[in-house]
Design an enzyme around this catalytic site. Structure first.
Site, PDB file in Angstrom:
ATOM      1  N   ASN A  28      12.096  -0.708  -2.080  1.00 35.10           N
ATOM      2  CA  ASN A  28      10.861  -0.911  -2.848  1.00 35.10           C
ATOM      3  C   ASN A  28       9.779   0.004  -2.281  1.00 35.10           C
ATOM      4  O   ASN A  28       8.685  -0.439  -1.921  1.00 35.10           O
ATOM      5  CB  ASN A  28      10.426  -2.378  -2.826  1.00 35.10           C
ATOM      6  CG  ASN A  28       9.334  -2.664  -3.834  1.00 35.10           C
ATOM      7  OD1 ASN A  28       9.256  -2.044  -4.884  1.00 35.10           O
ATOM      8  ND2 ASN A  28       8.465  -3.614  -3.512  1.00 35.10           N
ATOM      9  N   ASP A  31       3.979   4.828  -1.187  1.00 42.73           N
ATOM     10  CA  ASP A  31       3.521   6.062  -0.562  1.00 42.73           C
ATOM     11  C   ASP A  31       3.537   5.984   0.959  1.00 42.73           C
ATOM     12  O   ASP A  31       3.678   7.002   1.638  1.00 42.73           O
ATOM     13  CB  ASP A  31       2.112   6.412  -1.042  1.00 42.73           C
ATOM     14  CG  ASP A  31       2.087   6.908  -2.482  1.00 42.73           C
ATOM     15  OD1 ASP A  31       3.168   7.173  -3.037  1.00 42.73           O
ATOM     16  OD2 ASP A  31       0.977   7.021  -3.050  1.00 42.73           O
ATOM     17  N   GLY A  32       3.366   4.786   1.516  1.00 41.81           N
ATOM     18  CA  GLY A  32       3.420   4.644   2.965  1.00 41.81           C
ATOM     19  C   GLY A  32       4.790   4.984   3.517  1.00 41.81           C
ATOM     20  O   GLY A  32       4.912   5.671   4.541  1.00 41.81           O
ATOM     21  N   HIS A  33       5.847   4.508   2.859  1.00 40.25           N
ATOM     22  CA  HIS A  33       7.202   4.862   3.290  1.00 40.25           C
ATOM     23  C   HIS A  33       7.419   6.373   3.195  1.00 40.25           C
ATOM     24  O   HIS A  33       8.007   6.987   4.096  1.00 40.25           O
ATOM     25  CB  HIS A  33       8.241   4.164   2.407  1.00 40.25           C
ATOM     26  CG  HIS A  33       8.268   2.681   2.524  1.00 40.25           C
ATOM     27  ND1 HIS A  33       7.853   1.849   1.510  1.00 40.25           N
ATOM     28  CD2 HIS A  33       8.666   1.862   3.526  1.00 40.25           C
ATOM     29  CE1 HIS A  33       8.016   0.594   1.873  1.00 40.25           C
ATOM     30  NE2 HIS A  33       8.495   0.566   3.095  1.00 40.25           N
ATOM     31  N   GLN A  57      15.802 -11.618   8.923  1.00 44.80           N
ATOM     32  CA  GLN A  57      14.387 -11.718   9.234  1.00 44.80           C
ATOM     33  C   GLN A  57      13.599 -12.539   8.220  1.00 44.80           C
ATOM     34  O   GLN A  57      12.371 -12.605   8.302  1.00 44.80           O
ATOM     35  CB  GLN A  57      13.773 -10.329   9.376  1.00 44.80           C
ATOM     36  CG  GLN A  57      13.696  -9.516   8.107  1.00 44.80           C
ATOM     37  CD  GLN A  57      13.387  -8.062   8.379  1.00 44.80           C
ATOM     38  OE1 GLN A  57      14.182  -7.345   8.987  1.00 44.80           O
ATOM     39  NE2 GLN A  57      12.214  -7.604   7.949  1.00 44.80           N
ATOM     40  N   LYS A 148       2.461   1.866  11.667  1.00 55.47           N
ATOM     41  CA  LYS A 148       1.558   0.993  12.415  1.00 55.47           C
ATOM     42  C   LYS A 148       1.120  -0.223  11.612  1.00 55.47           C
ATOM     43  O   LYS A 148       0.583  -1.173  12.182  1.00 55.47           O
ATOM     44  CB  LYS A 148       0.310   1.770  12.840  1.00 55.47           C
ATOM     45  CG  LYS A 148       0.503   2.700  14.016  1.00 55.47           C
ATOM     46  CD  LYS A 148      -0.849   3.266  14.435  1.00 55.47           C
ATOM     47  CE  LYS A 148      -0.712   4.210  15.609  1.00 55.47           C
ATOM     48  NZ  LYS A 148      -2.045   4.735  16.024  1.00 55.47           N
ATOM     49  N   LYS A 149       1.331  -0.207  10.316  1.00 57.56           N
ATOM     50  CA  LYS A 149       0.923  -1.351   9.515  1.00 57.56           C
ATOM     51  C   LYS A 149       1.589  -2.627  10.024  1.00 57.56           C
ATOM     52  O   LYS A 149       0.981  -3.691  10.060  1.00 57.56           O
ATOM     53  CB  LYS A 149       1.255  -1.090   8.048  1.00 57.56           C
ATOM     54  CG  LYS A 149       0.686  -2.125   7.095  1.00 57.56           C
ATOM     55  CD  LYS A 149       1.811  -2.924   6.530  1.00 57.56           C
ATOM     56  CE  LYS A 149       1.281  -4.009   5.603  1.00 57.56           C
ATOM     57  NZ  LYS A 149       2.376  -4.899   5.171  1.00 57.56           N
ATOM     58  N   GLN A 153       5.536  -5.471  15.155  1.00 59.13           N
ATOM     59  CA  GLN A 153       6.920  -5.020  15.024  1.00 59.13           C
ATOM     60  C   GLN A 153       7.131  -3.704  15.764  1.00 59.13           C
ATOM     61  O   GLN A 153       8.140  -3.528  16.473  1.00 59.13           O
ATOM     62  CB  GLN A 153       7.272  -4.851  13.548  1.00 59.13           C
ATOM     63  CG  GLN A 153       8.623  -4.215  13.287  1.00 59.13           C
ATOM     64  CD  GLN A 153       8.903  -4.069  11.813  1.00 59.13           C
ATOM     65  OE1 GLN A 153       9.312  -5.017  11.172  1.00 59.13           O
ATOM     66  NE2 GLN A 153       8.670  -2.896  11.259  1.00 59.13           N
ATOM     67  N   SER A 185       1.811  -1.988   0.880  1.00 59.27           N
ATOM     68  CA  SER A 185       2.867  -2.904   1.277  1.00 59.27           C
ATOM     69  C   SER A 185       3.762  -3.161   0.073  1.00 59.27           C
ATOM     70  O   SER A 185       3.281  -3.225  -1.065  1.00 59.27           O
ATOM     71  CB  SER A 185       2.269  -4.231   1.768  1.00 59.27           C
ATOM     72  OG  SER A 185       3.267  -5.230   1.891  1.00 59.27           O
TER      73      SER A 185
END
Length: 280
Positions: A28, A31-33, A57, A148-149, A153, A185
């Site tokens: 899914n 743009d962050g990925h 998880q 870093k989001k 983790q 996200s």
């Protein structure tokens, strides 16, 4: 882009390379990925991404079955970004037998914040990441890029790599944000139109808390409570908004100055739980 579904196919695809740069995801993609994939491109001799929705998880009441799966769009985006190998194992391939051997992170780091509100979450994360590392980077090591989001983790994975002496360099990618400041996200897709407009209030509350903490560090606990109360007044259900030391996520002491801190938050808006953080 070569797509490998089995471990044998993956090893065959990676055989010509020595230093993969790896971006693990649950799909899914946003743009962050893609920013993480682009960051990985110069860090190895082949860029590898994985897509695997990791059952370990998710708590029993969470959204494993309904987690968005957008296979074709994800493949197109990865290929356009320059990814060369996509590892997309089936659950039976990655977990051919019940995963009774698990990685349990240090409770001092993993049982607070996200780990407190989602018990067992970081055990599931660390276990699948260790397994993916063995699959993708196990031959000769390499680089892994994490955003870093998911701040806690990232710290859990860095500690795992360090303590197990894995030949892996963990690189952090900055949080990618929408123009209004909302951290991107996969779960943002759950938000309705009005919720999406309201969602930016979390990042705004975190930045405001950071500014106020810098001005009045001795009033930290009171400021955190005020920040949570402010979100509640807007209809949110906050789990935490808190200032911590970047180095270990412990509460800051008098000697911890601005420049070494991070404010972290998690809150539910309607049926969607969002997390964010801001270094300051």
């Amino acid at each position: 882009m070569l797509i490998a579904h089995t471990l044998d196919d993956l090893r065959q695809a990676l055989a010509p390379y020595r230093r993969p740069a790896f971006v693990p995801t649950m799909g899914n993609l946003h743009d962050g990925h893609i920013a993480l994939v682009e960051q990985a491109l110069p860090l190895g001799d082949v860029t590898v991404a994985s897509i695997f929705v990791n059952r370990l998880q998710f708590l029993p009441h969470e959204d494993f079955d309904s987690y968005p799966r957008t296979w074709e769009a994800d493949c197109n985006r990865l290929q356009a970004a320059g990814c060369k190998v996509l590892f997309a194992p089936r659950e039976a391939d990655l977990y051919p037998e019940p995963q009774t051997v698990k990685v349990h992170p240090d409770p001092a780091l993993a049982d607070m914040l996200e780990g407190h509100f989602r018990p067992g979450f970081f055990t599931g994360v660390a276990t699948v990441v260790m397994k993916l590392f063995a699959c993708v980077l196990g031959q000769s090591g390499g680089t892994a890029v994490f955003g870093k989001k998911d701040y806690q983790q990232l710290m859990v994975i860095r500690q795992m790599v360090r303590q197990f002496a894995l030949p892996i360099t963990v690189v952090a990618g900055e949080t990618t944000r929408a123009p209004d400041g909302l951290a991107l996200s996969s779960r943002n897709g759950y938000l309705g139109l009005q919720e999406r407009q309201e969602a930016v209030a979390l990042s705004q509350a975190l930045r405001q808390l950071a500014v106020r903490w810098g001005q009045q560090p001795s009033s930290g606990l009171e400021l955190e409570q005020q920040a949570m109360d402010g979100l509640r007044a807007r209809g949110w259900q906050p789990d935490y908004l808190t200032v911590r030391r970047r180095v270990d996520l412990q509460a800051p002491t008098a000697g911890d100055a601005v420049g070494k801190l991070v404010v972290l938050g998690a809150a539910r808006l309607g049926g969607t739980r969002l997390i964010d953080n801001w270094e300051f």
